[in-house]
Every structure is written in C-alpha cells, then in structure tokens.
Design a protein around this motif. Structure first.
Motif: not given
Length: 641
Positions: A252, A138, A216
């Motif tokens: 995602m 992330t 993500s």
C-alpha cells in the motif's frame, strides 16, 4: 349683551377636545338608553349559558353539511390576497433522493427532532450529507491462461472490493488501459524492463493517471475496527506526501498526483532501471515518507503466507496443488475478516426488543442475522489469525453472546441490531386488533411507546419523546453509532435466510456471512429450519414464559395483515370497515402517525437511511460496470459465473 359661546373662553385646542368629548357623551346617551318597561334582569335571563350553549353548539355542528375529504388542494397565488403573510416553500428535490416509497433530503440539520421542520413535507426524512468516499485503487492484469485460476483471482478481487467498501472507501480496479492513458506511458515503453519492474511501472502509471488516492495490492485488505486511527486518516483522502508503510512491502502507498508523477519520472531517469525489480530501487529514499503504523491492513503476500501459513504455502509452491492452494486463499481472508469483526465486538450482539409483549415476530429477521454473525466462519486453517493481528481470539466454537435487551446501550464492544416498526404495526400487535379508530388510539394507547422504551436507559425517564429524537438519530447515523449498529425496518425485513439479503449484508459488514455449517459440526447455520438453529439467545427482563406455537402463528398472521394494510394505504387502494362506518386505511394510518409523531419520525428516518445506503452501492456498481470487461479484452468481470 349678546350671548357668547362658553367654549370661546377656552383656547382653540381645548375647544376641539371639549367639542369631541360632548359629542361622544351625547352618542352614548342616545344609543345606550333602554325602554323603561323592560328590566335588566329580563336581559340577563335571555342570555344562554351552560348546557344551553353546549346543546346549541352540538346542534349547529350536526346540521353542518359534510365536507368531502377528496377536495383538491388549490394553492392560490399570494398576489390575490394582499394581506397574506410570506410563507416558506419546500426545498427542491435532490438528485438520487428516493428509492421505492422512501424519500429523503440531505442537510446538516438532520439531527433536528422533526424532518418536516426542514422539508415542509411529512414524507421526506432529513439525512446527514453523504460522506465522500476516499478512492482506493488496485492494479489487476491476469497472466494466467487457466480458467480456474482466473475465476479464483476474480473471487479475490471481490473480497478486496467488499472489504474496502464496508470500511467507507470507494474501491476501483485499474488495468492496462489506465496505464496507457498516462502521458508517461510512451517513455516507459521505450525501456527494456524486467517483467516484475514492467508490471510495477504499469501499476504506478495507472495510479498516476487517476491522481490522488490510495494504491493497494489486491491482496491487501483493511482488517480492523472502523474507527481505527489509520483507517480514519485514509478516509479523509488528504495525503500531503508520498507515503510507504513499512512492513507491508509494496502492499500500500498513499500520495497526491504531483508526488506520484515525480516518482515515476525519477524512476524513468534512473540509469540502472533495466536491472531493477521495484520502485524502491529506482527512486531515492527521500522520495517516500515512511510510516510504521500499518496494523489496520492485512497483506497476504508470498512472504507472509510462507511465514505464517505453511500449510497454504506448501500447496501454492507445488505446481500440482497451486490452484487448490489458491482456492483456499479467499476463504482464509474472509474468515479472518469475520474473526476480526467478532473480536471487535467482544461483548456480543444485542437484538433490541423494547416492548417484549407480542413483538417476537418483529425481531425474528434480526435474530437470524445475529446468529449468522455469531457463527464461526469456514476456514482452511482453524484457529489461525490475520497477519496484522497475530494475537487474535479465534472462533473455535459458537461462543459469541446474543442478548435481547429491552433498551439501547452505549457500549463500544457491543453490536446492536435494531428493528423499527411502523406505529400502526406496533399498535396492532400490542393490542391484537387492526381496527384502530381515533377514540381507541387516543384513549387506549400510549404515545411514542417504542421511542420512549428504547431510550429509557440511555436518556432516562424524564425527557419527552420529542427530546429523545436527536440522540436516537445520532445513534443511527452518527459516525460512532453507524459502526456499531444495524438498523432495519420491520415492514421491509432483511432476512438471514435469503441469498439476496445476505449478499447485501456482506457488503455492509465487509465479509461473506456463513451460508452452511462448518465441517467439524461445532457451529450450526441459522437456516433453514428450527432443528438446525443454535440455542435461543439470552433475553433480559423477559415477560413471562415464551409464546406457544399457536400464539406465534396468531402474531405472524397479525403482522402480515398489518404489513398488507400499510402497503395498501400507501397506494390509497384499500378500503376497510371501522366502527364509524366506511373509512380508508390511509386515514387510519394518518391517525396513528399523528398520535405517534416521534415513532413515525424514527421509522421514516431508518427507512430512508437504509434505502440510501443500498442506492449508493447500486449506483457505484452501475458506475463501475462500464469498466468490467465490456468491449475491452483482458479486463476483469464483476460477476463470477
């Protein structure tokens, strides 16, 4: 006429045979003769038999000199004995294969009944190879100058990391340094991009720098059973094409290094890149493979919050209450994670208690954990459901069943918490004595009583305790059992009233377990005192009435003494008195372990399994510690103060 040798009439070969036969007969005749004055019956009466042999043997053993037990073991080299057969050597120690007293060896033969067959070491357990965790990335770069907002953002990152780690992934938080390390960074810097597009490009550059994996959003968390098909696909870490999940917006993506680099180059070459706001506008539709199955991922985007949680959206939309609304988001996500877990195990929680008599103290920590898990989580929006599970069953009251069965049950909707005691601890509690001599253990105790009792329903009653070990190990460490069980060692309890232990459990389950009662008072916390505990769990096949407080105190005292003896016996520093005189507790422990080989194997296996799990997480945290803001301005920190 001269005399001739009669043997000369025979062929030469038969002459040799006849001569040897004659010599053997003369030898037997001369050595086998006895004086005629002694009868054969005299020799028969002189041969000892029956009680005379036993008496002589006992007298011989008693007169033997005592061999000291502390003689050093000398491993003589094989070349000193030319007739010595070849011997296998123990496998070498592996890296990161011990924690405290627990030691293990990783091998595909972990389902074999006894680990010592592989390790040639009684103290080392054989564990399955550690699965390589697929990396999920992330991108985080805080633009807020408010300390409260930054603290909440870091809390959300912790929720994201914990949820992905519990599902078997390796979460990694990226920042601008990773984007700057991408060779395409200079090309992007020369473009005049919108703020949203510039942040999106930094995110993709950081991802491309790391390579194949999952990208993500830090508000997108896995929220499903561990054996969900999408999560199983993601855990394999093999992504043949750059994939976008329809319905998750930009929550995602999955892809390989080459596909990521190709998409970034395509976006840079897009003529209208200066006016676009997302990668979808800058690349062609054929760049992404579209996947509609995203039911295992919950994405708390602005659009989702506005559509499903208007109360929270109202607070976030107002500048005066935005911080207050953002502070409710971690609590909401955590409650949805907990609710999803409770819905997965609709049959409730089973706290295993194979031998009910005098083992109440052993399962008390497991009961505390079960009560924490069955408690309704605190949430700012009661009766709400996750965005990916709109038809969930909210926990509006403490209605999750806790049972105490005496056997393991292979039920997919039942979560089992099992506490494995050391054979010495179990034997001491069952017989209310710490003095366990060889005679008592062999004549008064059953072998492998815990293993046989726990698997009685699962495997029937006809198998030996040794034959039960492969199935029991698979129930602990197999992919099916790992997702539906929590195994503890009685002598090293993980207590539900310890903040440190609860934090370790949070990472195991993927959500923060309740620490305090909710505001409506419908659910109560299992700690700190019995006056605030929920009703006792349902106990199946219980033996007689519950123990009195005095009986419980005696049982706790016996358990604490057994723990101390086991700890001292491991160091070899304790000495005790038994009927046979002075004897170390280490020898007593060896006697009990030798009599209960299957129970000892299970205990060592579970101890090593739990120790390796904790060691793996600590190693990952130490690995990521260098990227948590030390020496780099603007990087996030792991510990929220």
């Amino acid at each position: 006429m001269p005399l001739r040798n009669p043997c000369a009439l025979l062929p030469r070969r038969l002459q040799v045979v006849a001569s040897l036969t004659l010599a053997v007969l003369l030898f037997i005749l001369l050595l086998g003769s006895h004086p005629t004055s002694t009868s054969s019956t005299d020799y028969i009466h002189r041969v000892p038999y029956g009680p005379a042999i036993q008496s002589s043997a006992h007298q011989l053993v008693e007169n033997l000199p005592q061999i000291p037990h502390d003689l050093p073991h000398v491993n003589t080299p094989a070349w000193l004995n030319p007739f010595r057969g070849p011997a296998h050597t123990p496998p070498p120690e592996q890296a990161n294969s011990s924690s405290g007293e627990a030691r293990w060896y990783t091998d595909f033969k972990w389902r074999n009944p006894f680990s010592s067959d592989t390790t040639l070491d009684e103290e080392r357990a054989v564990l399955p190879p550690l699965a390589e965790r697929a990396r999920v990335y992330t991108y985080f770069e805080s633009t807020s100058k408010d300390d409260k907002t930054k603290k909440i953002e870091l809390e959300l990152l912790q929720v994201w990391r914990r949820a992905w780690w519990a599902q078997g992934f390796k979460p990694i938080v990226l920042g601008k340094p990773e984007a700057m390390n991408n060779p395409l960074y200079r090309a992007v810097q020369g473009l005049e991009l919108e703020d949203a597009m510039e942040k999106e490009m930094m995110r993709w550059l950081a991802w491309g720098n790391m390579g194949t994996g999952i990208l993500s959003n830090w508000l997108a968390v896995p929220m499903a059973a561990k054996d969900d098909t999408l999560l199983e696909f993601l855990r394999r870490g093999e992504f043949p094409s750059l994939t976008w999940y329809k319905g998750l917006e930009s929550g995602m993506f999955v892809g390989s290094r080459g596909e990521i680099e190709k998409a970034v180059k395509e976006a840079i070459a897009f003529p209208a890149i200066n006016t676009t706001k997302s990668m979808f506008e800058a690349v062609g539709k054929e760049t992404f493979a579209v996947e509609a199955d995203h039911g295992a991922i919950a994405f708390y985007s602005s659009a989702t919050i506005t559509a499903k949680y208007p109360l929270l959206a109202t607070k976030l939309s107002s500048p005066s209450t935005a911080v207050q609304g953002l502070a409710l988001l971690p609590q909401l996500i955590n409650s949805h994670l907990h609710t999803t877990w409770q819905n997965t195990f609709s049959s409730g929680i089973a706290v295993l208690k194979p031998l009910p008599a005098h083992t109440t103290t052993l399962i008390q920590p497991a009961l505390d954990i079960a009560r924490n898990l069955s408690q309704c989580p605190s949430t700012p929006i009661p009766a709400s459901c996750p965005p990916n599970k709109p038809r969930c069953k909210p926990c509006v009251s403490n209605n999750m069943l806790i049972s105490v069965p005496p056997v393991l049950r292979n039920t997919s909707s039942l979560f089992t918490i099992a506490t494995v005691p050391h054979p010495y601890t179990l034997t001491s509690l069952l017989h209310s004595r710490l003095d366990l001599g060889v005679k008592f253990v062999r004549r008064e105790t059953d072998r492998d009583s815990w293993t046989v009792a726990a698997t009685k329903e699962l495997l029937g009653t006809g198998l030996s305790s040794f034959s039960r070990l492969p199935a029991l190990k698979d129930f602990v460490a197999g992919s099916y059992g790992e997702a539906r069980t929590l195994w503890l060692v009685a002598e090293e309890p993980v207590r539900g009233d310890s903040e440190l232990d609860l934090d370790a459990l949070d990472w195991h389950f993927g959500f923060q377990l309740p620490r305090s009662p909710v505001s409506d008072g419908k659910s109560v916390t299992p700690v700190p005192g019995p006056e605030r505990r929920p009703p006792p769990p349902k106990e199946e096949f219980g033996e007689g009435p519950p123990l009195s407080e005095q009986e419980l105190m005696t049982e706790r005292s016996m358990f604490m003494q057994a723990q101390m003896i086991l700890r001292d016996s491991a160091t070899g520093s304790a000495k005790g008195k038994t009927r046979g005189g002075s004897k170390s507790f280490a020898q007593t422990r060896e006697v009990v372990e030798a009599w209960n080989l299957a129970d000892t194997e299970v205990w060592r296996f579970v101890r090593a399994w739990d120790a390796r799990r904790q060691l793996e997480r600590r190693g990952w945290e130490e690995e990521e510690e260098g990227f948590l803001g030390k020496g780099t301005f603007g990087r996030w920190i792991d510990k929220i103060t």
